[in-house]
Design a protein around this motif. Structure first.
Motif, PDB file in Angstrom:
ATOM      1  N   LEU B 112       9.307 -10.221   5.466  1.00  0.00           N
ATOM      2  CA  LEU B 112       8.229  -9.393   5.402  1.00  0.00           C
ATOM      3  C   LEU B 112       7.965  -8.833   6.797  1.00  0.00           C
ATOM      4  CD1 LEU B 112       5.364 -11.238   3.332  1.00  0.00           C
ATOM      5  CD2 LEU B 112       6.603  -9.133   2.843  1.00  0.00           C
ATOM      6  N   PRO B 113       7.374  -7.541   7.028  1.00  0.00           N
ATOM      7  CA  PRO B 113       7.178  -6.759   8.152  1.00  0.00           C
ATOM      8  C   PRO B 113       6.217  -7.535   8.939  1.00  0.00           C
ATOM      9  CG  PRO B 113       6.184  -5.630   6.314  1.00  0.00           C
ATOM     10  CD  PRO B 113       7.079  -6.581   5.925  1.00  0.00           C
ATOM     11  N   GLN B 116       2.167  -9.026   9.212  1.00  0.00           N
ATOM     12  CA  GLN B 116       1.599  -8.475   7.603  1.00  0.00           C
ATOM     13  C   GLN B 116       0.719  -9.581   7.171  1.00  0.00           C
ATOM     14  OE1 GLN B 116       1.611  -5.394   6.357  1.00  0.00           O
ATOM     15  NE2 GLN B 116      -0.303  -6.752   5.100  1.00  0.00           N
ATOM     16  N   ALA B 119      -3.417  -8.363   2.464  1.00  0.00           N
ATOM     17  CA  ALA B 119      -3.710  -6.742   2.294  1.00  0.00           C
ATOM     18  C   ALA B 119      -5.251  -6.529   2.763  1.00  0.00           C
ATOM     19  CB  ALA B 119      -3.514  -6.292   0.831  1.00  0.00           C
TER      20      ALA B 119
END
Lengths: 270, 388
Positions: B112-113, B116, B119
């Protein structure tokens, strides 16, 4: 059975020879117009094949025929060893889950956010938990080089190039064995197009993909394609590397690769 | 090649304590298809670590042994990476060993970036705030509709001063689309409405022996309200949706931008002919509707209480006042204005997505029918106040 078992082992990393998609004797007819006549084409596992041809030569029709969106008048399509006409529906559906498709404009579902679009196949075909679905979708999003804030946007809020990338992420989410691309770099600026080419090579290296792309982008052809199939005279006139194609004495191919743009693209490679 | 005839081996996970740490040996296929199972297996295998932590002991390490892994895809690799990361976050070093050739690149890519978190979604507003937002949005929409009315009226006013600027061809085209082509459906519907009103009236009035008054009833109901309302609702359904769809498609296709960039006024070119066509055609349609409704009523009266056409016309002539027909017709330009305004307004609200046009088309039909009925109610109050 032997053939269906083959695709299972095809992704263990050990590269083995075999055809991913094979077309035999395809005829396509619209009214009195014959588009394809006894067309044969084999796409090898692990290769990137470019499909070129003049306007109206039926490139898109051929792609639609492979996808089963356009029923051929004659001939057979075999995907991963499954005959897409005669095999039982269960096997055909399995074969369809083996490919990812990127349509020209991305074809994202406009009522779903980008993230939901990417996770859509996961929701339909697997029982992966919601949390994991989002994680996978976010990974694919960064895989295709989109910023994470695109995740919650609606497709209508994205630019054309971003839509294509999001469409690619959706096509890749199930880790398909085959990737079918319809003009993936058309309408992209040169930098994005080059990034797309690099992405394709990266994907092939890490996921062992088979790619078939319809394209007009000469730079793309030189940069990523192992072989190029030329659609002319209602059939696949030739399938070979670009260098080998250029030795052929067929006017359209000569003009295509030695025209001003073709030469420029070639210089870019050298 | 014997392996080829077997399906891929199912995922198995063996955990072993080892020098204060934990070795997790994977075997089989770790792919998307068995991801839920893998999650469960990992969860239960990592439980001992949690327990040790709960007892205050600090586990030395966790080791993911990938030697037996026959298949790995990017989703599987992501799961491993996520688990490893969550272990590291809790202070437990976590490593991979025996990574098969070809899996290393996947494990490297599947991440995953950085940074992050969960959300940053748009938060759902609590109830009062959500209500307030809706009210504000509606008020803003109404304000911009009013502004649109203003610019359309000023555009129409400009056309009155310079009639030569009016383009005849589109006006006539839209009159045909809006007016002429609506005649059959409007005629049929109002004929049937007249029939029903007269039939029901005659039946009820016959109980008092006053069946001839069915004609009076018909005249008032139909000329004053029913014919106008039915016609306006049909036109709202047909034309306001068409206007929204046409203009919306043009906006989505940047045609309206093209007009503006040429220095042309989209209101004069697109909206004015449509509005004028509606304002001119709706009274004519209502006139036809009036006649058809009376005709329908006459037929019903002929068959139920046996009053001939001539007797019907005589009775109608003795009771009919110009009033009722006028009240009906006076309303029509206002209805036309409302229908055209709402249809065109929503067309200009379209964005580049095809979905927005569909959504706005539905919205414009609902709103224009709503507007017609509300206006009709206001007119009813108005006319009864001035005793017309």
């Amino acid at each position: 059975m032997t053939q269906t078992a083959q695709h299972n082992s095809s992704r263990t990393g050990a590269e083995e020879a075999g055809t991913a998609i094979s077309l035999r004797g395809i005829c396509n007819r619209f009214g009195s117009q014959l588009v394809h006549e006894h067309l044969d084409l084999d796409i090898q596992k692990g290769e990137i094949l470019g499909l070129i041809g003049g306007s109206g030569s039926g490139k898109s029709v051929l792609l639609r025929t492979i996808l089963g969106l356009n029923r051929q008048s004659a001939g057979s399509v075999t995907v991963m060893g499954v005959n897409m006409e005669k095999a039982p529906e269960k096997e055909r559906s399995k074969a369809r889950q083996q490919w990812g498709v990127l349509f020209q404009e991305g074809a994202l579902f406009s009522s779903l956010s980008v993230g939901e679009n990417i996770a859509f196949p996961l929701r339909e075909f697997t029982s992966v938990s919601q949390q994991m679905r989002e994680a996978i979708a976010r990974m694919k999003l960064s895989f295709v080089g989109l910023p994470q804030d695109a995740f919650d946007k609606l497709p209508g809020e994205l630019s054309g190039g971003m839509k294509k990338r999001a469409g690619l992420a959706r096509a890749l989410v199930m880790d398909p064995a085959i990737l079918l691309l319809d003009e993936p770099t058309a309408g992209l600026d040169p930098l994005s197009a080059a990034a797309f080419d690099a992405l394709l090579l990266k994907l092939r290296a890490s996921l062992n993909l088979t790619v078939c792309m319809v394209t007009h982008d000469l730079d793309s052809l030189y940069a990523v394609c192992d072989r190029v199939a030329v659609l002319a005279e209602k059939r696949i006139y030739a399938v070979d590397s670009i260098d080998a194609l250029m030795t052929l004495d067929y006017p359209w191919i000569q003009e295509y690769f030695t025209g001003p743009r073709g030469r420029a693209a070639r210089r870019g490679v050298d | 090649m014997t392996i080829q005839h077997k399906p891929p081996a199912a995922l198995q996970l063996v955990s072993r304590s080892e020098e204060g740490g934990l070795r997790l040996a994977f075997s089989g296929a770790l792919t998307l298809a068995c991801l839920p199972k893998a999650e469960g297996l990992l969860q239960s295998a990592l439980k001992p670590l949690e327990q040790e932590r709960a007892q205050g002991a600090r586990p030395a390490f966790a080791l993911f042994d990938l030697r037996g892994l026959s298949q790995l895809d990017s989703s599987g690799a992501l799961l491993l990476n996520l688990k490893a990361e969550s272990l590291r976050a809790r202070g437990i070093p976590c490593e991979y060993t025996e990574i098969a050739e070809g899996h290393a690149e996947l494990l490297h890519q599947a991440a995953l970036p950085q940074g992050q978190g969960p959300a940053a979604r748009e938060k759902k507003l609590p109830f009062p705030a959500a209500l307030g937002k809706r009210v504000c949005d509606s008020a803003l929409l109404l304000a911009s509709l009013t502004a649109f009315l203003g610019s359309v009226l000023s555009c129409l006013g400009g056309l009155f001063r310079h009639p030569s600027r009016l383009r005849a061809a589109p006006l006539i085209y839209h009159m045909e689309e809006v007016g002429l082509k609506a005649v059959p459906i409007v005629s049929l519907l109002t004929f049937l409405i007249g029939l029903v009103v007269a039939y029901m009236g005659a039946q009820q009035l016959a109980l008092f022996g006053a069946d001839i008054f069915a004609v009076n009833l018909l005249e008032v109901t139909v000329l004053r309200e029913m014919a106008v309302l039915i016609t306006a609702i049909v036109v709202a359904g047909r034309s306001s949706s068409a206007f929204t769809a046409q203009i919306g498609a043009m906006v989505a296709n940047q045609e309206v931008d093209a007009l503006r960039s040429m220095g042309l006024n989209p209101l004069a070119l697109l909206v004015a002919p449509r509005m004028l066509a509606l304002i001119l055609c709706l009274p004519m349609l209502v006139f036809i509707a009036d006649i058809m409704a009376l005709f329908g009523g006459a037929v019903a009266i002929l068959f139920t209480i046996n009053i001939s056409f001539t007797a019907f016309i005589t009775q109608l002539g003795s009771v009919a006042k110009l009033n009722n027909a006028l009240v009906g017709l006076i309303k029509t330009p206002f209805f036309a204005l409302a229908i055209g305004l709402i249809g065109c307004f929503h067309g200009f609200r379209a964005t580049s997505s095809a979905e927005s046009v569909g959504f706005l088309t539905t919205l414009s039909v609902v709103q224009s029918i709503f507007a017609v009925i509300v206006l009709d109610a206001l007119f009813a109050i108005f006319f009864s106040t001035i005793r017309m």
